[in-house]
Design a protein around this motif. Structure first.
Motif, PDB file in Angstrom:
ATOM      1  N   GLU A 135      25.192  -1.133 -22.124  1.00  0.00           N
ATOM      2  CA  GLU A 135      23.901  -1.038 -22.799  1.00  0.00           C
ATOM      3  C   GLU A 135      23.955  -1.696 -24.174  1.00  0.00           C
ATOM      4  OE1 GLU A 135      22.494   2.960 -23.007  1.00  0.00           O
ATOM      5  OE2 GLU A 135      22.521   3.246 -20.834  1.00  0.00           O
ATOM      6  N   ALA A 136      25.055  -1.494 -24.885  1.00  0.00           N
ATOM      7  CA  ALA A 136      25.202  -2.107 -26.201  1.00  0.00           C
ATOM      8  C   ALA A 136      25.220  -3.620 -26.093  1.00  0.00           C
ATOM      9  CB  ALA A 136      26.483  -1.607 -26.860  1.00  0.00           C
ATOM     10  N   SER A 195      24.377   3.175 -28.636  1.00  0.00           N
ATOM     11  CA  SER A 195      24.005   2.910 -27.249  1.00  0.00           C
ATOM     12  C   SER A 195      24.773   3.829 -26.304  1.00  0.00           C
ATOM     13  CB  SER A 195      24.291   1.443 -26.889  1.00  0.00           C
ATOM     14  OG  SER A 195      23.496   0.577 -27.672  1.00  0.00           O
ATOM     15  N   LEU A 255      21.756  -4.832 -25.420  1.00  0.00           N
ATOM     16  CA  LEU A 255      20.903  -4.678 -26.595  1.00  0.00           C
ATOM     17  C   LEU A 255      21.146  -5.806 -27.595  1.00  0.00           C
ATOM     18  CD1 LEU A 255      18.817  -2.738 -27.951  1.00  0.00           C
ATOM     19  CD2 LEU A 255      20.764  -1.710 -29.142  1.00  0.00           C
TER      20      LEU A 255
END
Length: 247
Positions: free
Chosen positions: A220-221, A215, A224
């Motif tokens: 963002e990780a 990511s 996700l």
């Protein structure tokens, strides 16, 4: 469990007994998981009237009564992941691609429904959280979706065998173990001991870790993987804070 608990009754189970089990358990982290499962069973039994006693370790979460755990921190390197993928069949390829592109858990990979459009919808089996992915934005998943649609299988799952059967964990475990061993043998023949160790240390569920590590940022990780706390993503999945030099 029999050597520790034997024919014991509900009232004979206390925290020292539980700690004795954890000390005797060779797989320390797995022992913690077994305690968590036992507490669920205990509370279910209370609800069914088998006992009126409270789980002995209730309220002791912060006391450190369980085995100490060290997060399994490792980088899922592309060359190691791809070495195993190369040895697998299309079923394994599809699962690896789906897990590493979306961060799904394996149980979700095999139960997620084939979408009617390019939007893949998931209600996570573990948390119940919902998420959607636009598959057209992926470099690998449109091919998976096209193959699945062309297959015309009767079942509703996204992942499928070439003969139209839904994929299960047993199928994946056999395919992964076989592909991983083949990759390890090739690395051994090339006298690459470091790669052999890295290959054998990798699990199929590490596709979720790989998704986090690929990511663009920790935020963002975390999104996700559908985590509420970025510290969980950072601690257990190896996602790092990507910072910019200021000078």
């Amino acid at each position: 469990m029999r050597p520790t608990f034997g024919p014991g009754t509900w009232d004979q189970v206390d925290v020292p007994l539980l700690k004795g089990y954890l000390r005797a358990r060779s797989a320390k982290t797995q022992g913690n998981r077994e305690m968590a499962l036992l507490s669920l069973i205990w509370n279910w039994a209370r609800g069914e009237g088998y006992t009126t006693l409270v789980w002995p370790a209730a309220g002791m979460e912060r006391s450190g009564w369980k085995n100490k755990e060290k997060p399994r921190r490792m980088r899922v390197r592309d060359e190691i992941w791809n070495a195993i993928r190369y040895e697998g069949d299309q079923v394994l390829h599809d699962c690896m691609d789906l897990a590493s592109a979306t961060g799904m858990r394996l149980t979700d990979c095999i139960t997620v429904l084939m979408p009617r459009t390019d939007i893949l919808h998931l209600e996570a089996s573990k948390t119940g959280k919902e998420a959607e992915w636009d598959l057209s934005l992926s470099a690998t998943l449109p091919d998976l979706l096209a193959r699945r649609r062309a297959l015309g299988a009767d079942h509703l799952m996204l992942l499928s065998t070439p003969d139209g059967r839904p994929v299960n964990l047993k199928m994946l475990r056999y395919r992964w173990d076989t592909a991983r061993e083949r990759a390890a043998v090739k690395a051994s023949l090339a006298d690459d001991g470091q790669s052999v160790a890295a290959i054998r240390a990798l699990f199929l569920r590490d596709g979720r870790k790989r998704a986090a590590q690929k990511s663009g940022s920790l935020e963002e990780a975390s999104d996700l993987l559908q985590h509420d706390d970025k510290r969980l993503t950072e601690r257990h999945y190896g996602a790092v804070r990507k910072l910019k030099p200021v000078a």
